[in-house]
Design an enzyme around this catalytic site. Structure first.
Site, PDB file in Angstrom:
ATOM      1  N   LYS A 163       0.829  -1.213   0.000  1.00 25.50           N
ATOM      2  CA  LYS A 163       0.000   0.000   0.000  1.00 25.50           C
ATOM      3  C   LYS A 163       0.867   1.268   0.000  1.00 25.50           C
ATOM      4  CE  LYS A 163      -3.919   0.174  -0.113  1.00 25.50           C
ATOM      5  NZ  LYS A 163      -4.860   0.093  -1.263  1.00 25.50           N
ATOM      6  N   PRO A 186      -8.155   5.065   4.444  1.00 24.39           N
ATOM      7  CA  PRO A 186      -9.130   4.605   5.439  1.00 24.39           C
ATOM      8  C   PRO A 186      -8.517   3.712   6.515  1.00 24.39           C
ATOM      9  CG  PRO A 186      -9.720   3.919   3.187  1.00 24.39           C
ATOM     10  CD  PRO A 186      -8.293   4.342   3.184  1.00 24.39           C
ATOM     11  N   SER A 201     -11.551  -6.572   7.153  1.00 31.05           N
ATOM     12  CA  SER A 201     -11.864  -5.827   8.383  1.00 31.05           C
ATOM     13  C   SER A 201     -13.044  -6.451   9.129  1.00 31.05           C
ATOM     14  CB  SER A 201     -12.200  -4.375   8.057  1.00 31.05           C
ATOM     15  OG  SER A 201     -11.099  -3.709   7.517  1.00 31.05           O
TER      16      SER A 201
END
Length: 319
Positions: A163, A186, A201
Site C-alpha cells: 500500500k 481509510p 476488516s
C-alpha cells in the site's frame, strides 16, 4: 446529462457502497470486477437502484492495460479501489500483493491520463501511515506520517509495503504527468456488507466476537463506516479544493478501545479483555480526519459503526 465515472474494485465492501452512493447521486458508473461470470461479484451491483440505466460492468485485470483502458474510456473521473487484500497466508508476496498493487495503480493512472480524466481518487490505507515506530511519541499521526518500510520488511508485513509503495508510485506519477490525484487513507472498514463476501476488516470483527486475543499492533489506527469511506471518495472528487492524502477514521483509537466497545455493546459474546494500550506510540485523537471533516464529511459514531457491523454479520450468519 450525468457524469460518467469509473470505479475499480467495485464489487468489494467499500466499492459496492461507493457504486450505490454514486448511482444515488445520478452518476453513470463504469464498475470493474474480476469476473463477469461470477454472480457474487455482479448480482448485488446489478440489483442497485439506477443500475439498469446507469451501471456498466467491465471485467478488468490490474496488469492488463487494455482491460483498464476499456473501462475508463469516456469517464470524467476514476475511483481506484482495486487492490489485492489476502485473508490468510501469502505464499508469493511479489506476485500476489506487491505487483498488482504497485503496477496496477500506475496502470490505472496511465489509462486515466490518456483518457483525459479530470481527477483520480485512489484508495490508499492507514497501512501507508502505520506501522511507523520511529514517529515522535508526542505527535499525532496523520497525513504527514509514512509507514516505515524497513520495519515492515524486517517483520514480513507485505500489505503495508504494497500500500505504501503503491501510494508513493501514484504520487510520483501525478508529479511527473500533472494528473490530478487525491488519496483516501481509510482505517478499519466496518458496517453493513452489501456484497455476499466478507472483507478482511469485518473478518476481524468476527474474531473479536469469538474472543480472539490478537492485538493487531502494526495494523490498527481506528475505524470508519463503509458509507463514510465511500462518501470521502465522492467528496474528494467533487470538491476541487481537496488535495493530497486524507486520513479516514472516525477517531484515532487503540485496538483495545475498539474491542472494549464491542464488549460493552454486545455483552452476550465472549469478547476478550485486552490491555489498554495495544498500539505503542499511537496518540489517540478525536478529530484526526480534519481534512475530510472540512470537506463536509460527518463521521458515523463508533457505537453505530460497531452495531451496523455486528448486525450485518448476524444477518449473514457469520456470527
Amino acid at each position: 446529462m450525468s457524469k460518467v465515472v469509473c470505479v475499480t474494485g467495485a464489487s468489494g465492501a467499500i466499492g459496492s457502497w461507493l457504486v450505490r452512493l454514486l448511482l444515488e447521486r445520478g452518476y453513470t458508473v463504469h464498475a470493474t470486477i474480476q469476473d463477469l461470470k461470477d454472480e457474487e461479484e455482479t448480482k448485488h451491483l446489478e440489483a442497485m437502484e439506477g443500475a439498469k440505466s446507469r451501471l456498466r460492468l467491465f471485467q478488468m485485470d490490474l496488469l492488463d492495460s487494455d482491460s483498464i483502458a476499456a473501462a475508463i474510456k469516456g469517464c470524467a473521473g476514476v475511483f481506484h479501489l482495486a487492490c489485492p487484500n489476502i485473508i490468510g497466508q501469502v505464499k508469493d508476496p511479489q506476485k500476489q500483493i506487491l505487483e498488482p498493487a504497485i503496477k496496477g495503480t500506475v496502470n490505472v493512472l496511465k489509462a486515466a491520463k490518456e483518457a483525459g480524466v479530470e481527477r483520480v481518487v485512489a484508495t490508499s490505507s492507514i497501512s501507508s501511515i502505520v506501522p511507523s515506530p520511529n514517529w515522535p511519541a508526542d505527535k499525532i499521526k496523520g497525513e504527514d506520517c509514512w509507514t516505515d518500510l524497513d520495519y515492515c520488511r524486517e517483520k514480513g508485513l507485505y500489505y503495508p509495503i504494497a500500500k505504501t509503495l503503491a501510494e508513493k508510485a501514484g504520487w510520483d506519477f501525478a508529479k511527473e504527468t500533472g494528473l490530478d490525484v487525491v488519496m483516501i487513507n481509510p482505517g478499519t472498514a466496518l458496517g453493513p456488507l452489501i456484497p455476499p463476501r466478507i472483507n478482511s476488516s469485518m473478518a476481524v470483527l468476527v474474531k473479536v466476537l469469538k474472543g480472539d486475543k490478537e492485538t493487531y499492533e502494526d495494523f490498527f489506527m481506528g475505524m470508519a463506516h463503509f458509507k463514510d469511506i465511500a462518501m470521502a471518495h465522492i467528496l474528494a472528487f467533487e470538491k476541487k479544493n481537496a488535495t493530497g492524502r486524507h486520513l479516514c477514521v472516525e477517531a484515532i483509537r487503540h485496538y483495545a478501545d475498539f474491542v472494549a466497545k464491542v464488549a460493552e455493546l454486545y455483552p452476550e459474546y465472549n469478547v476478550a479483555t485486552l490491555q489498554k494500550d495495544t498500539q505503542a506510540g499511537l496518540l489517540r485523537a478525536k478529530d484526526a480526519s480534519k481534512k475530510l471533516i472540512d470537506l463536509g464529511l460527518e463521521f458515523t459514531p463508533i457505537d453505530q459503526i460497531i452495531k451496523d457491523g455486528v448486525e450485518s454479520l448476524k444477518s449473514l450468519g457469520y456470527v
